[in-house]
Design an enzyme around this catalytic site. Structure first.
Site, PDB file in Angstrom:
ATOM      1  N   TYR A  81       0.811  -1.227   0.000  1.00  0.00           N
ATOM      2  CA  TYR A  81       0.000   0.000   0.000  1.00  0.00           C
ATOM      3  C   TYR A  81       0.847   1.282   0.000  1.00  0.00           C
ATOM      4  O   TYR A  81       2.059   1.213   0.058  1.00  0.00           O
ATOM      5  CB  TYR A  81      -1.083  -0.018   1.064  1.00  0.00           C
ATOM      6  CG  TYR A  81      -0.734  -0.067   2.540  1.00  0.00           C
ATOM      7  CD1 TYR A  81       0.535   0.103   3.036  1.00  0.00           C
ATOM      8  CD2 TYR A  81      -1.766  -0.296   3.461  1.00  0.00           C
ATOM      9  CE1 TYR A  81       0.786   0.063   4.396  1.00  0.00           C
ATOM     10  CE2 TYR A  81      -1.529  -0.343   4.827  1.00  0.00           C
ATOM     11  CZ  TYR A  81      -0.253  -0.158   5.272  1.00  0.00           C
ATOM     12  OH  TYR A  81      -0.019  -0.197   6.616  1.00  0.00           O
ATOM     13  N   GLU A  82       0.182   2.389  -0.130  1.00  0.00           N
ATOM     14  CA  GLU A  82       0.850   3.684  -0.314  1.00  0.00           C
ATOM     15  C   GLU A  82       1.755   3.656  -1.539  1.00  0.00           C
ATOM     16  O   GLU A  82       2.796   4.316  -1.563  1.00  0.00           O
ATOM     17  CB  GLU A  82       1.676   4.061   0.927  1.00  0.00           C
ATOM     18  CG  GLU A  82       0.893   4.169   2.199  1.00  0.00           C
ATOM     19  CD  GLU A  82      -0.166   5.246   2.116  1.00  0.00           C
ATOM     20  OE1 GLU A  82      -1.210   5.057   2.746  1.00  0.00           O
ATOM     21  OE2 GLU A  82       0.028   6.256   1.423  1.00  0.00           O
TER      22      GLU A  82
END
Lengths: 585, 585
Positions: free
Chosen positions: A435-436
């Site tokens: 994620y990110e």
């Protein structure tokens, strides 16, 4: 199993002896009045108690009980709400927040260490506060004064929390395709409609309001804008009003991070307020993303440190087999830390975690310098923040997974049992590589934008500065210095080669990016290992200084050669990767 | 998501074109009458349907529902019992079992391919049958004719299942410390008392009886003996009698493999029968362990293959971003398989999985030759089985984890969601690096016993044989041949160095073992990649032959250099690993 204990000596050492926090802070007017080393040490000391006594105790049950979605409400596991309240009351959510709006204004260089402790104690819990701090950062940087005054104090105080709403089913790594719409209203606000997925902390019962930062498109625009959308409308006097057309469709059932709510969020004519300029939402969001990317890197680092402590404790206690060449104590079985392979695993974890902490603090220092300095210092730090953010995110989380898997291996069969707790680190930290922005995306950002984007200028000056530092080390052998500088030279040569061919070989950057970032990371960690060995000389605790020598020697002998593998990869171009037709996969 | 489809073309290619199964079987009298290529292909074809249509459909629910321990009984998830019954009725449990007692007598070279399919379809399910086959193998090799006649037919038929009871809380990797006792009785049987932990398939509801092979000590003996202990006593006429003092204390809650029962087994004066000679239990158990170690290697291989298929399918379907240099089709977004970094991950998985399958079939072939040949052929094959068993177990499972993690990364955020199914492969296959002897233990067995145990003689002749084969390849470049043979030469030099210093540097083997095994594995996979590229020339499916060329080129360019990292590690001795005092960890 011993409780988690923050590595305070290592942390203070990095601030005081390695990265010269005292002078750094004294030279920044905004910091000089806020913090000195005594304050910093007191904060670290208090944070270590919070992480050990308040946060870690909810970690295992959080994994077992999981967050639940009942009657449209998201319920966190037992203890999360009370812990979040106590954590907030201590001012920890706003530790590095803007003092004008109720933040404590502490330097990021210090904040990263507190973040690490909290991630070591509980990944799921810490995400809630980390995302809130990130949202506040974005609002502080881009929103109107009115929005800041209305929202920031309650975010810093922990009374409200923040979330970042970007992804939609058809728009993940590629945000151009989002469909969420924002209709302008006469009062200057917007009505937001659409669905978002994978929204961490999208809803929960920890706070009375959740402030969403939502990417959406204006009618007839392909540009993307950013909106502040509260779950519950906020009246002009700051009190909570009616609900705002923001609902939770469902929550995801995940591999780990089970106490962190990952939500499908639905917006049905929800009232939102523009943050930043129309069609410039991605730029604003990246303020938050960059902050979060470092924070997520620290998730990997914190997991590695927590796992290391568990594995080292276990290896010193678990008795199995006799040392090669016979037991030193004459026992029929020794603690498994006598076995070379167990030591190899522990030293690998220790060396990459120590170096990772150095990267984290150094990057935090650059964030502080970029924000609170002027002129050349600010300009350089801003470039370094850009250069190091994708590295911190990707390399800290990749090494975080390596570290937790090795730590699990030290436990043998017990490592596979949930009750032991070590496998939770593996599951919780796995998401940090995804994620990110996946670590592949980070690597492409690094090589494509940060390294070749300015024709290798920033990387060249970054390496030159390291070489200059290295040359001055008095307690490091020339061979070790050369081992770093020659590899950096190699990497710069490759970077320049890629830069020259980036237009004629368009696939080269995408195909080489991960190996390029890994090569850079492993060399950089070698430098940090030597830096810590150098600066530990004369430390009041002699055994601490010795440990830094042993760990540096291990890293240089046993881990640094990984850089050569990745350099070899990048040197070979993209033929072997791009040639096979898709239907042969 | 497409259902799992066994890679039949690859499997048949290995048997027919790469490892010359037809001649191998014709030259072994016991095999010549049992199997030819037509039979083998028919069996693979049928097995592929079983894995796809029968076994894979229970995999996801098995993970969600988990095995449960209720009122002293172990209950498997919905569908497991019916599936096991159908699977047994097809004769699959006894596929490679002794024909004299109801087995089908098929070669292991074929059996490994069926095992791989089943592990790709469902790790948890396949363990039950795999352990049963292993227990039968041990009984067939070491038990009395009476025990064989009484137990083997029902094990091969799948009516009963088998389990291996070794570990106790204080005795894991180091079995010397087991405390389970065996009291000799006047009728020649023994009464077994004690507790075992981590017993896979220790109890469940799939079969009416579970036949345990239990390690225990006779009174006043430090030696370890092996006993057959049925859960329910078997009468002289073969019917089931009363229960036998074998109970389940609890089951473990694990990271994965949640539909496989991992039991604490309690023995309270349970009636058991000696298998093999008194105090020679470990030798007998190792017959089963060696079989299981290859099987567990195949668990890693099957997981990698299953994960590869999912990731490759996803990469061809998921649309996100445009190809570097612009979309070939002019689309605004392309399938992610156009991106270099996605291809890098898929080709890494594909290349290590193809080579892993070659290792698995080759090792299976050596098991067949060791069992069914005579003279020099038998002797050589026996040595190769010893050499390759720890490599198959450790290298296939380490690469299995790498492969499943990379496959998960291809899915981005969706890879972290349980429903997607890819993260289950990561969790399920993680244990394979730990149980049946951790991969560290395998490496120490490899370097300490198999390589230096005969002063590097077996490894030297193994490498010489490969070099001879390589020299004859007509479609492989000299550079590629050299890339393999030079690295093998390096490795032999290091092996001889370690062999010469093993007495004066007792920690050297333990500290170097994992890197030594990894170096060997990565070079061996390079050889297998070239071997498959060579033998695929003239394959009736031209695109299959092309694929093998592309995959081999990728492996040689992009994966083989990993061997150099591990060679560098082993060359450096153990100083950096052994020097740091334990209290500095």
């Amino acid at each position: 199993m011993n409780p988690y204990q923050a590595p305070l000596k290592d942390m203070q050492f990095l601030l005081e002896n390695v990265f010269d926090a005292t002078n750094t802070w004294q030279n920044m007017p905004a910091m000089a009045e806020m913090v000195d080393m005594d304050t910093a040490v007191a904060i670290l000391d208090e944070a270590s108690k919070i992480s050990r006594d308040l946060i870690q105790p909810i970690n295992r049950n959080g994994d077992e009980q999981e967050v639940r979605h009942i009657d449209g409400k998201v319920i966190t596991p037992d203890g999360f709400k009370e812990t979040y309240q106590q954590f907030s009351e201590g001012g920890w959510v706003g530790l590095c927040g803007e003092p004008d709006f109720g933040g404590m204004g502490m330097p990021k260089m210090l904040g990263v260490l507190v973040d690490e402790m909290n991630y070591s104690a509980c990944n799921s819990f810490t995400l809630y506060s980390s995302l809130t701090a990130g949202a506040a950062l974005c609002i502080n940087a881009h929103a109107t004064e009115e929005l800041k005054e209305k929202y920031l104090p309650n975010l810093y105080s922990g009374q409200w929390s923040g979330a970042m709403d970007m992804t939609e089913p058809q728009a993940g790594s590629d945000l151009r395709n989002i469909r969420t719409k924002a209709e302008p209203q006469e009062d200057g606000s917007y009505l937001i409609s659409g669905s978002k997925i994978f929204i961490t902390g999208g809803d929960h019962d920890l706070t009375e309001n959740v402030i969403h930062l939502v990417l959406a498109k204006l009618p007839n625009s392909s540009g993307i804008s950013l909106f502040l959308v509260p779950k519950i409308n906020v009246n002009d006097d700051g009190s909570l009003g009616d609900s705002n057309g923001v609902t939770v469709g469902s929550i995801e059932h995940k591999m780990g991070l089970k106490a962190s709510a990952t939500c499908v969020m639905n917006y049905d004519n929800a009232k939102g307020f523009l943050v930043g300029r129309v069609d410039r939402g991605l730029v604003c969001m990246f303020t938050m993303m960059n902050y979060e990317r470092l924070a997520i890197g620290i998730q990997g680092l914190g997991s590695a440190q927590g796992a290391y402590q568990m594995a080292a404790d276990y290896a010193k206690e678990r008795v199995q087999g006799v040392a090669a060449g016979g037991s030193a104590t004459g026992a029929t079985a020794d603690p498994i830390i006598v076995h070379g392979d167990v030591r190899r695993m522990l030293l690998t974890i220790k060396s990459i975690t120590d170096a990772g902490r150095a990267l984290s603090v150094f990057t935090g220092k650059q964030l502080d310098l970029a924000k609170h300095s002027e002129g050349d210092v600010k300009a350089k730090a801003t470039k370094y923040v850009g250069l190091l953010t994708p590295v911190s995110k990707a390399f800290l989380t990749d090494r975080g997974l390596d570290a937790t898997i090795m730590a699990q291996q030290v436990f043998g069969g017990h490592g596979y049992i949930r009750e032991t707790g070590i496998e939770q680190f593996v599951r919780d930290t796995r998401i940090a590589q995804i994620y990110e922005g996946t670590n592949g995306i980070q690597a492409i950002d690094f090589l494509g934008r940060k390294v070749t984007g300015d024709n290798v200028a920033t990387l060249t000056s970054f390496v030159a500065e390291i070489n200059q530092e290295l040359a001055g080390f008095e307690h490091v052998s020339d061979a070790d210095k050369k081992a770093i500088s020659l590899r950096f030279d190699n990497l710069l040569t490759i970077a320049n080669h890629i830069n020259e061919h980036k237009l004629t070989q368009p696939a080269l950057i995408n195909a080489s990016a991960v190996d390029f970032l890994d090569a850079f990371g492993f060399i950089l960690y070698g430098y940090y290992s030597l830096l810590m060995a150098e600066r530990s000389q004369g430390h009041e605790d002699q055994s601490f200084a010795q440990q830094k020598q042993f760990v540096a020697k291990f890293y240089m002998d046993k881990v640094l050669p990984k850089a050569d593998f990745h350099i070899a990869q990048v040197s070979q171009g993209d033929d072997a990767i791009m040639a096979m037709p898709a239907d042969l996969f």
